[in-house]
Motif scaffolding. Sequence first.
Motif, PDB file in Angstrom:
ATOM      1  N   THR A 115      34.462  74.463  89.693  1.00  0.00           N
ATOM      2  CA  THR A 115      34.150  73.040  89.869  1.00  0.00           C
ATOM      3  C   THR A 115      35.316  72.344  90.544  1.00  0.00           C
ATOM      4  N   LYS A 116      34.963  71.433  91.474  1.00  0.00           N
ATOM      5  CA  LYS A 116      36.026  70.685  92.126  1.00  0.00           C
ATOM      6  C   LYS A 116      36.580  69.692  91.109  1.00  0.00           C
ATOM      7  N   PRO A 117      37.866  69.363  91.227  1.00  0.00           N
ATOM      8  CA  PRO A 117      38.450  68.433  90.241  1.00  0.00           C
ATOM      9  C   PRO A 117      37.735  67.095  90.263  1.00  0.00           C
ATOM     10  N   GLY A 118      37.438  66.571  89.109  1.00  0.00           N
ATOM     11  CA  GLY A 118      36.753  65.292  89.018  1.00  0.00           C
ATOM     12  C   GLY A 118      35.261  65.461  88.862  1.00  0.00           C
ATOM     13  N   GLU A 119      34.751  66.687  89.119  1.00  0.00           N
ATOM     14  CA  GLU A 119      33.307  66.889  88.983  1.00  0.00           C
ATOM     15  C   GLU A 119      32.968  67.174  87.532  1.00  0.00           C
ATOM     16  N   ASN A 120      31.774  66.789  87.141  1.00  0.00           N
ATOM     17  CA  ASN A 120      31.344  67.002  85.771  1.00  0.00           C
ATOM     18  C   ASN A 120      31.006  68.474  85.562  1.00  0.00           C
ATOM     19  N   GLN A 121      31.741  69.121  84.678  1.00  0.00           N
ATOM     20  CA  GLN A 121      31.506  70.556  84.473  1.00  0.00           C
ATOM     21  C   GLN A 121      30.143  70.835  83.895  1.00  0.00           C
ATOM     22  N   ASN A 122      29.579  69.824  83.236  1.00  0.00           N
ATOM     23  CA  ASN A 122      28.276  70.010  82.599  1.00  0.00           C
ATOM     24  C   ASN A 122      27.182  70.374  83.577  1.00  0.00           C
ATOM     25  N   LEU A 123      27.372  69.998  84.864  1.00  0.00           N
ATOM     26  CA  LEU A 123      26.307  70.236  85.821  1.00  0.00           C
ATOM     27  C   LEU A 123      26.141  71.711  86.136  1.00  0.00           C
ATOM     28  N   TYR A 124      27.160  72.520  85.838  1.00  0.00           N
ATOM     29  CA  TYR A 124      27.106  73.921  86.234  1.00  0.00           C
ATOM     30  C   TYR A 124      26.827  74.824  85.043  1.00  0.00           C
ATOM     31  N   VAL A 125      26.371  74.245  83.966  1.00  0.00           N
ATOM     32  CA  VAL A 125      26.102  75.003  82.748  1.00  0.00           C
ATOM     33  C   VAL A 125      24.608  74.971  82.499  1.00  0.00           C
ATOM     34  N   VAL A 126      24.081  76.035  81.889  1.00  0.00           N
ATOM     35  CA  VAL A 126      22.656  76.075  81.585  1.00  0.00           C
ATOM     36  C   VAL A 126      22.366  75.096  80.463  1.00  0.00           C
ATOM     37  N   HIS A 127      21.362  74.235  80.658  1.00  0.00           N
ATOM     38  CA  HIS A 127      20.972  73.277  79.626  1.00  0.00           C
ATOM     39  C   HIS A 127      19.597  73.588  79.107  1.00  0.00           C
ATOM     40  N   ASP A 128      19.258  72.895  78.020  1.00  0.00           N
ATOM     41  CA  ASP A 128      17.955  73.172  77.430  1.00  0.00           C
ATOM     42  C   ASP A 128      16.821  72.791  78.385  1.00  0.00           C
ATOM     43  N   ASP A 129      17.008  71.742  79.172  1.00  0.00           N
ATOM     44  CA  ASP A 129      15.907  71.377  80.064  1.00  0.00           C
ATOM     45  C   ASP A 129      15.721  72.395  81.199  1.00  0.00           C
ATOM     46  N   ASP A 130      16.801  73.092  81.595  1.00  0.00           N
ATOM     47  CA  ASP A 130      16.614  74.149  82.587  1.00  0.00           C
ATOM     48  C   ASP A 130      15.705  75.230  82.028  1.00  0.00           C
ATOM     49  N   ILE A 131      16.004  75.637  80.808  1.00  0.00           N
ATOM     50  CA  ILE A 131      15.203  76.701  80.189  1.00  0.00           C
ATOM     51  C   ILE A 131      13.785  76.217  79.949  1.00  0.00           C
ATOM     52  N   LEU A 132      13.664  74.942  79.547  1.00  0.00           N
ATOM     53  CA  LEU A 132      12.325  74.419  79.303  1.00  0.00           C
ATOM     54  C   LEU A 132      11.494  74.430  80.581  1.00  0.00           C
ATOM     55  N   ARG A 133      12.138  74.132  81.729  1.00  0.00           N
ATOM     56  CA  ARG A 133      11.386  74.143  82.999  1.00  0.00           C
ATOM     57  C   ARG A 133      10.924  75.548  83.334  1.00  0.00           C
ATOM     58  N   VAL A 134      11.809  76.530  83.109  1.00  0.00           N
ATOM     59  CA  VAL A 134      11.425  77.922  83.396  1.00  0.00           C
ATOM     60  C   VAL A 134      10.233  78.313  82.532  1.00  0.00           C
TER      61      VAL A 134
END
Lengths: 239, 108
Positions: A115-134
């Motif tokens: 992740t570039k500095p200052g970017e939200n690390q959360n965006l690059y992690v698997v979340h429950d809504d990603d799995i729910l969409r799959v």
Amino acid sequence: MTKIIEPLKKGHLSLALVCVALGFMITFQFRIAMDQRASLPYQRIEVLTERLVQTEKERDALADQVSRLEATIAQASTQDAVAQQTLAELRQRAGLVAMRGAGLVVTIDDSNVATKPGENQNLYVVHDDDILRVINELRAAGAEVISLNGQRLISTSEIRCAGPTLSVNNVRSAPPYEIIAIGDPKTLEAALTMRGGVADTLLLWGIKLQLRREDAVLVPPYKGVTPYRFAKAVEESQP
Amino acid sequence: MIYAIVGLLLGLGLGAVCPLVIPLAYSKLSSVALLASLDSVFGGYRAVLEDKFENIIFISGFFVNAMLAAALVFVGDHLGIDLYYVALLAFGQRIFQNLAIIRRFFLK
């Protein structure tokens, strides 16, 4: 009585004074002990211990109930052949039976992108809504039975983020997440990989997605008790 | 005996109304000092019964024992040795010894 009073004539005053000091110190000590007992961490320990004991008792009672109910099922199912078949089918649909068949194995893992500095690390992690969409996509494509990291998904299964882990059927698991779906392997894969679909969205963030078509996959049964506490059956008229 | 009991009650009453508070961290020290004082009171009573009572020894013993016990626990805490239990055991043993002698004096 004189035995007690007589010798005391010598040192009774000093003894009395020292007793005053002693009484003073006793009340101090008592007050400290009361403070200790009233202190927050101590009380919290007591409250938590009580709750733990209570929850353990509830769990034991429920486990008893499970074994009793399973015994009644075993008993009832030996009666009628048709009823037996219906029961087996219903048990399958309720997720209580391990199922086997052709299907798709989906593996999802966190992104390795730096992740570039200052970017939200959360965006690059698997979340429950990603799995729910799959899972939603798989269901739309006709997946009949789905499990996530060994947990069978039934009608009341939740898929929820719990900090860095995922909670399914109240069981925590960590990435990589493995979704096993039984259905037509080609249709399932096509549903996920269609243009602008779920796979594309996830790959945008570098979330690692791996699809594997299989001829025989095994989906484990649902291990748990979910008695309905609020839902009551509506009387249905026989067709 | 009456004077001692009256003194004790007076001390309890004074302690109850006193607004001073010892912080929780020092609770171990004050409990050991309490035990030392209890021991010196019993020791003093035994000395009275044996006719060996001396004012100076008693009063000095009371304060010095309490201070020394607290100091011992304090140093032990900082050295990592649990001298708290050493003090407890030593004073406890002395209290029981004195009580036994007092009891024997009354029963004879």
